[in-house]
Design an enzyme around this catalytic site. Structure first.
Site, PDB file in Angstrom:
ATOM      1  N   HIS A  76       0.848  -1.195   0.000  1.00  0.00           N
ATOM      2  CA  HIS A  76       0.000   0.000   0.000  1.00  0.00           C
ATOM      3  C   HIS A  76       0.883   1.244   0.000  1.00  0.00           C
ATOM      4  O   HIS A  76       2.091   1.160   0.143  1.00  0.00           O
ATOM      5  CB  HIS A  76      -0.945   0.010   1.205  1.00  0.00           C
ATOM      6  CG  HIS A  76      -0.262   0.184   2.524  1.00  0.00           C
ATOM      7  ND1 HIS A  76      -0.912   0.642   3.632  1.00  0.00           N
ATOM      8  CD2 HIS A  76       1.010  -0.035   2.926  1.00  0.00           C
ATOM      9  CE1 HIS A  76      -0.080   0.695   4.654  1.00  0.00           C
ATOM     10  NE2 HIS A  76       1.098   0.287   4.251  1.00  0.00           N
TER      11      HIS A  76
ATOM     12  N   CYS B  96       6.058   6.813   3.160  1.00  0.00           N
ATOM     13  CA  CYS B  96       4.839   6.030   2.890  1.00  0.00           C
ATOM     14  C   CYS B  96       4.027   6.624   1.735  1.00  0.00           C
ATOM     15  O   CYS B  96       3.062   6.011   1.276  1.00  0.00           O
ATOM     16  CB  CYS B  96       3.974   5.937   4.137  1.00  0.00           C
ATOM     17  SG  CYS B  96       4.741   4.969   5.460  1.00  0.00           S
TER      18      CYS B  96
ATOM     19  N   HIS C  25       4.754   0.003  -0.570  1.00  0.00           N
ATOM     20  CA  HIS C  25       5.632  -0.826   0.252  1.00  0.00           C
ATOM     21  C   HIS C  25       4.744  -1.885   0.897  1.00  0.00           C
ATOM     22  O   HIS C  25       3.535  -1.731   0.974  1.00  0.00           O
ATOM     23  CB  HIS C  25       6.366   0.021   1.309  1.00  0.00           C
ATOM     24  CG  HIS C  25       5.452   0.648   2.300  1.00  0.00           C
ATOM     25  ND1 HIS C  25       4.763   1.812   2.046  1.00  0.00           N
ATOM     26  CD2 HIS C  25       5.087   0.254   3.550  1.00  0.00           C
ATOM     27  CE1 HIS C  25       4.027   2.125   3.101  1.00  0.00           C
ATOM     28  NE2 HIS C  25       4.209   1.185   4.030  1.00  0.00           N
TER      29      HIS C  25
ATOM     30  N   HIS D 177       3.669  -5.153   3.762  1.00  0.00           N
ATOM     31  CA  HIS D 177       3.629  -5.625   5.146  1.00  0.00           C
ATOM     32  C   HIS D 177       3.103  -7.049   5.165  1.00  0.00           C
ATOM     33  O   HIS D 177       2.317  -7.449   4.302  1.00  0.00           O
ATOM     34  CB  HIS D 177       2.694  -4.766   6.000  1.00  0.00           C
ATOM     35  CG  HIS D 177       3.118  -3.356   6.142  1.00  0.00           C
ATOM     36  ND1 HIS D 177       4.124  -2.949   6.999  1.00  0.00           N
ATOM     37  CD2 HIS D 177       2.679  -2.232   5.524  1.00  0.00           C
ATOM     38  CE1 HIS D 177       4.280  -1.642   6.903  1.00  0.00           C
ATOM     39  NE2 HIS D 177       3.420  -1.180   6.015  1.00  0.00           N
TER      40      HIS D 177
ATOM     41  N   ASP E 174      -4.652 -10.733   0.157  1.00  0.00           N
ATOM     42  CA  ASP E 174      -3.332 -11.347   0.139  1.00  0.00           C
ATOM     43  C   ASP E 174      -2.636 -11.168  -1.204  1.00  0.00           C
ATOM     44  O   ASP E 174      -3.207 -11.431  -2.265  1.00  0.00           O
ATOM     45  CB  ASP E 174      -3.433 -12.842   0.467  1.00  0.00           C
ATOM     46  CG  ASP E 174      -2.091 -13.473   0.780  1.00  0.00           C
ATOM     47  OD1 ASP E 174      -1.242 -12.798   1.392  1.00  0.00           O
ATOM     48  OD2 ASP E 174      -1.893 -14.643   0.406  1.00  0.00           O
ATOM     49  N   HIS E 175      -1.391 -10.703  -1.140  1.00  0.00           N
ATOM     50  CA  HIS E 175      -0.546 -10.451  -2.317  1.00  0.00           C
ATOM     51  C   HIS E 175      -1.211  -9.479  -3.295  1.00  0.00           C
ATOM     52  O   HIS E 175      -1.139  -9.646  -4.505  1.00  0.00           O
ATOM     53  CB  HIS E 175      -0.141 -11.767  -2.995  1.00  0.00           C
ATOM     54  CG  HIS E 175       0.862 -12.511  -2.195  1.00  0.00           C
ATOM     55  ND1 HIS E 175       0.511 -13.322  -1.142  1.00  0.00           N
ATOM     56  CD2 HIS E 175       2.211 -12.540  -2.258  1.00  0.00           C
ATOM     57  CE1 HIS E 175       1.605 -13.835  -0.599  1.00  0.00           C
ATOM     58  NE2 HIS E 175       2.663 -13.370  -1.256  1.00  0.00           N
TER      59      HIS E 175
ATOM     60  N   GLU F 230      -0.205  -4.215  11.591  1.00  0.00           N
ATOM     61  CA  GLU F 230       0.629  -3.886  10.442  1.00  0.00           C
ATOM     62  C   GLU F 230       2.074  -4.278  10.737  1.00  0.00           C
ATOM     63  O   GLU F 230       2.800  -4.720   9.854  1.00  0.00           O
ATOM     64  CB  GLU F 230       0.524  -2.395  10.133  1.00  0.00           C
ATOM     65  CG  GLU F 230       1.274  -1.992   8.884  1.00  0.00           C
ATOM     66  CD  GLU F 230       0.989  -0.564   8.475  1.00  0.00           C
ATOM     67  OE1 GLU F 230      -0.170  -0.249   8.174  1.00  0.00           O
ATOM     68  OE2 GLU F 230       1.939   0.237   8.469  1.00  0.00           O
TER      69      GLU F 230
END
Length: 136
Positions: free
Chosen positions: A14, A33, A39, A41, A79-80, A124
């Protein structure tokens, strides 16, 4: 009443960006950010449900059902993925930890048979998480 919590994990990327602001304002407010490439997490999700224990099963909720709902409604969607670019609810909301917790609640609300949604917690980082308890 008893509370039961199930964990799930997903990895996603995100960035933080407010379209109403200039690039300079976004960088000043969000720092690194605000990088539009994003980037990532490794998120941990905790979903807590509440209810009464079923005398026949000893469960508040069927654990297999809860896992399936989490997988279908959240993990398979997030996810991903690049949250800003691929997940519809983040077209209009910055995917902060707080907003992810609210979005997960909305995805799960009313879909867990036999129990009430009590809390959504999104980690996070190991030392950064947000809790959401719905509209109070």
């Amino acid at each position: 009443m008893i509370l039961l919590t199930r964990k799930a994990e997903f990895s996603a990327s995100h960035y933080y960006w407010n379209d109403a602001w200039s690039e300079e304002e976004n960088v000043r407010k969000f720092g690194k950010c605000a990088n539009r490439n994003g980037h990532g997490h490794n998120y941990t999700l905790e979903v807590t449900v509440s209810g009464e224990i079923d005398a026949a099963t000893g469960f508040v909720v069927d654990l297999k059902h809860l896992k399936e709902v989490l997988e279908r409604e959240v993990v398979s969607v997030y996810d991903h993925r690049h949250l800003n670019l691929e997940v519809p609810e983040f077209k209009a909301a910055i995917p902060t930890t707080e907003n992810i917790a609210i979005a997960v609640w909305k995805r799960l609300e009313g879909k867990i048979s036999g129990a009430s949604l009590h809390r959504v917690r999104v980690y996070e980082l190991p030392d950064l998480f947000a809790d959401y308890y719905g509209e109070l």
